[in-house]
Design a protein around this motif. Sequence first.
Motif, PDB file in Angstrom:
ATOM      1  N   HIS A  85       0.853  -1.186   0.000  1.00  0.00           N
ATOM      2  CA  HIS A  85       0.000   0.000   0.000  1.00  0.00           C
ATOM      3  C   HIS A  85       0.890   1.237   0.000  1.00  0.00           C
ATOM      4  CE1 HIS A  85       1.035   0.310   4.221  1.00  0.00           C
ATOM      5  NE2 HIS A  85       0.391  -0.787   4.537  1.00  0.00           N
ATOM      6  N   ASP A  86       0.270   2.409  -0.002  1.00  0.00           N
ATOM      7  CA  ASP A  86       1.017   3.650  -0.168  1.00  0.00           C
ATOM      8  C   ASP A  86       1.327   4.362   1.137  1.00  0.00           C
ATOM      9  OD1 ASP A  86       1.161   3.490  -2.964  1.00  0.00           O
ATOM     10  OD2 ASP A  86      -0.853   4.326  -3.185  1.00  0.00           O
ATOM     11  N   LEU A  87       1.003   3.773   2.277  1.00  0.00           N
ATOM     12  CA  LEU A  87       1.337   4.408   3.548  1.00  0.00           C
ATOM     13  C   LEU A  87       2.830   4.246   3.792  1.00  0.00           C
ATOM     14  CD1 LEU A  87       0.325   5.885   6.037  1.00  0.00           C
ATOM     15  CD2 LEU A  87      -0.177   3.674   7.088  1.00  0.00           C
ATOM     16  N   ALA A  88       3.546   5.366   3.860  1.00  0.00           N
ATOM     17  CA  ALA A  88       5.010   5.339   3.955  1.00  0.00           C
ATOM     18  C   ALA A  88       5.513   5.430   5.378  1.00  0.00           C
ATOM     19  CB  ALA A  88       5.613   6.475   3.131  1.00  0.00           C
ATOM     20  N   ALA A  89       4.799   6.144   6.248  1.00  0.00           N
ATOM     21  CA  ALA A  89       5.274   6.334   7.614  1.00  0.00           C
ATOM     22  C   ALA A  89       4.105   6.703   8.517  1.00  0.00           C
ATOM     23  CB  ALA A  89       6.331   7.434   7.667  1.00  0.00           C
ATOM     24  N   VAL A  90       4.248   6.328   9.779  1.00  0.00           N
ATOM     25  CA  VAL A  90       3.262   6.673  10.809  1.00  0.00           C
ATOM     26  C   VAL A  90       4.012   7.141  12.040  1.00  0.00           C
ATOM     27  CG1 VAL A  90       1.397   5.866  12.295  1.00  0.00           C
ATOM     28  CG2 VAL A  90       1.616   4.950   9.980  1.00  0.00           C
TER      29      VAL A  90
ATOM     30  N   ALA B 247      -3.177   9.339  18.932  1.00  0.00           N
ATOM     31  CA  ALA B 247      -2.551  10.555  18.407  1.00  0.00           C
ATOM     32  C   ALA B 247      -1.542  10.144  17.348  1.00  0.00           C
ATOM     33  CB  ALA B 247      -1.868  11.328  19.533  1.00  0.00           C
ATOM     34  N   ALA B 248      -1.933  10.251  16.088  1.00  0.00           N
ATOM     35  CA  ALA B 248      -1.097   9.740  15.001  1.00  0.00           C
ATOM     36  C   ALA B 248      -1.152  10.653  13.800  1.00  0.00           C
ATOM     37  CB  ALA B 248      -1.553   8.334  14.593  1.00  0.00           C
ATOM     38  N   VAL B 249      -0.048  10.664  13.034  1.00  0.00           N
ATOM     39  CA  VAL B 249      -0.022  11.308  11.725  1.00  0.00           C
ATOM     40  C   VAL B 249       0.436  10.266  10.726  1.00  0.00           C
ATOM     41  CG1 VAL B 249       2.299  12.230  12.165  1.00  0.00           C
ATOM     42  CG2 VAL B 249       0.923  13.196  10.338  1.00  0.00           C
ATOM     43  N   LEU B 250      -0.332  10.118   9.649  1.00  0.00           N
ATOM     44  CA  LEU B 250      -0.061   9.132   8.627  1.00  0.00           C
ATOM     45  C   LEU B 250       0.429   9.844   7.371  1.00  0.00           C
ATOM     46  CD1 LEU B 250      -2.202   7.837  10.627  1.00  0.00           C
ATOM     47  CD2 LEU B 250      -2.858   6.357   8.729  1.00  0.00           C
ATOM     48  N   VAL B 251       1.565   9.404   6.856  1.00  0.00           N
ATOM     49  CA  VAL B 251       2.172  10.024   5.670  1.00  0.00           C
ATOM     50  C   VAL B 251       2.079   9.029   4.518  1.00  0.00           C
ATOM     51  CG1 VAL B 251       4.216  11.117   4.701  1.00  0.00           C
ATOM     52  CG2 VAL B 251       3.747  11.309   7.157  1.00  0.00           C
TER      53      VAL B 251
ATOM     54  N   GLY C 237       4.050  12.811  -7.026  1.00  0.00           N
ATOM     55  CA  GLY C 237       4.853  14.009  -6.849  1.00  0.00           C
ATOM     56  C   GLY C 237       5.270  14.310  -5.429  1.00  0.00           C
ATOM     57  N   GLY C 238       4.933  13.448  -4.476  1.00  0.00           N
ATOM     58  CA  GLY C 238       5.342  13.741  -3.097  1.00  0.00           C
ATOM     59  C   GLY C 238       4.596  12.926  -2.067  1.00  0.00           C
ATOM     60  N   PHE C 239       4.251  13.576  -0.962  1.00  0.00           N
ATOM     61  CA  PHE C 239       3.603  12.894   0.149  1.00  0.00           C
ATOM     62  C   PHE C 239       2.411  13.708   0.641  1.00  0.00           C
ATOM     63  CE2 PHE C 239       8.086  11.778   0.215  1.00  0.00           C
ATOM     64  CZ  PHE C 239       8.056  10.394   0.316  1.00  0.00           C
ATOM     65  N   VAL C 240       1.456  13.005   1.233  1.00  0.00           N
ATOM     66  CA  VAL C 240       0.295  13.636   1.854  1.00  0.00           C
ATOM     67  C   VAL C 240       0.231  13.190   3.304  1.00  0.00           C
ATOM     68  CG1 VAL C 240      -2.218  13.845   1.869  1.00  0.00           C
ATOM     69  CG2 VAL C 240      -0.987  13.742  -0.309  1.00  0.00           C
ATOM     70  N   SER C 241       0.114  14.145   4.235  1.00  0.00           N
ATOM     71  CA  SER C 241       0.057  13.842   5.659  1.00  0.00           C
ATOM     72  C   SER C 241      -1.344  14.092   6.193  1.00  0.00           C
ATOM     73  CB  SER C 241       1.055  14.704   6.444  1.00  0.00           C
ATOM     74  OG  SER C 241       2.382  14.445   6.029  1.00  0.00           O
ATOM     75  N   ARG C 242      -1.811  13.163   7.058  1.00  0.00           N
ATOM     76  CA  ARG C 242      -3.083  13.343   7.749  1.00  0.00           C
ATOM     77  C   ARG C 242      -2.860  13.135   9.241  1.00  0.00           C
ATOM     78  NH1 ARG C 242      -8.431  10.290   5.850  1.00  0.00           N
ATOM     79  NH2 ARG C 242      -7.055   8.475   5.724  1.00  0.00           N
ATOM     80  N   SER C 243      -3.283  14.105  10.031  1.00  0.00           N
ATOM     81  CA  SER C 243      -3.129  14.024  11.486  1.00  0.00           C
ATOM     82  C   SER C 243      -4.482  13.789  12.128  1.00  0.00           C
ATOM     83  CB  SER C 243      -2.524  15.317  12.044  1.00  0.00           C
ATOM     84  OG  SER C 243      -1.259  15.580  11.462  1.00  0.00           O
ATOM     85  N   THR C 244      -4.543  12.853  13.083  1.00  0.00           N
ATOM     86  CA  THR C 244      -5.793  12.613  13.794  1.00  0.00           C
ATOM     87  C   THR C 244      -6.068  13.782  14.744  1.00  0.00           C
ATOM     88  OG1 THR C 244      -4.738  11.453  15.646  1.00  0.00           O
ATOM     89  CG2 THR C 244      -5.374  10.130  13.715  1.00  0.00           C
TER      90      THR C 244
END
Length: 332
Positions: A266-271, A306-310, A315-322
Amino acid sequence: MRATSVLILFLLSGCDPSPTLERFGGPTMGSSYSIQYVRKPDGPAPAQVQAEVEAILQAIDAHYSTYRGDSTVSRFNQLPAHQCLAIDDDMLELVTFGQYLAQQSQGAFDLTVEPLLDVWGFGPQAREMHVPDPQALARARQRVGYAHLRIEGHNLCKDAAIELDFNSIAAGHAVDLIAARLAAMGIDSFLAEATGELKAVGRKPDGSAWRVALELPREDRQVARQVIAVQGLSVSTSGDYRHYFEDNGRRYSHTFDARLGRPVEHDLAAVTVLEGSALLADGYSTLLLILGPQRGWDYAIAHGIAAVLVTRAEGGFVSRSTPAFERAVKGE
């Protein structure tokens, strides 16, 4: 399975060193550790503090290193099926937490992943990273499954020839033990880090908060995507971008879905996870990374993590923070 706790961070400790700020570090668990703490005039000598910290790290290595034939986990792994090994409270705590994460993920997270790590080339018995042939993979999968592991009092038992790997949670546990020991020695302001897992307590000598820079998950260089102030929290980042190989144009990381017997796709690179306990932060960051961008997000929201998923995007990365992460960063 494990996205080894590569906490993709570097520590920002200010550029004006204070004589009351002590620092030391060294190698541990195939990586390194570092300690920064505010020394009080009547506090213990730095050499004593370092000796206490390294004693904890040595004990963790003696328990959980799969690269040592005499470690507790290696002795368990060497047992045949239907055998048990007496374990102490420390290992009992980690096994219990690991089994909880396995149940929560329906077996995607699994402490018994060691045979898969070896057959794919990521484990201590491997020589090179490669895609295994179907027969070898099938044999390895027969020796994986958290349902084959059980606790009987202070005995750890196996119903199959399973092998354990604690890399997904051992470093976080080590940080918790170090933090507790520093507090017991009267040290109330410190930043303790081991293999990228960390916990920050109190403040720096100038009264400012400890600050941590979280990186973008890039293979080529370190680029900070966010700098956060941390006080009384542990920080753990799991990622798939430091330890991987490519074969026929496909990328295979050391983050495994144990149910499928292969690295996640999948495309989740970091948490990154913020938690009071470094053990919980370590385990949850790995769990969310394995679950992937949507299932990981849903789990984090449902459990107030409390997490941020990158996620990788064109063209790059998208971050989502809970919401819990945003509150934690604000100190709420």
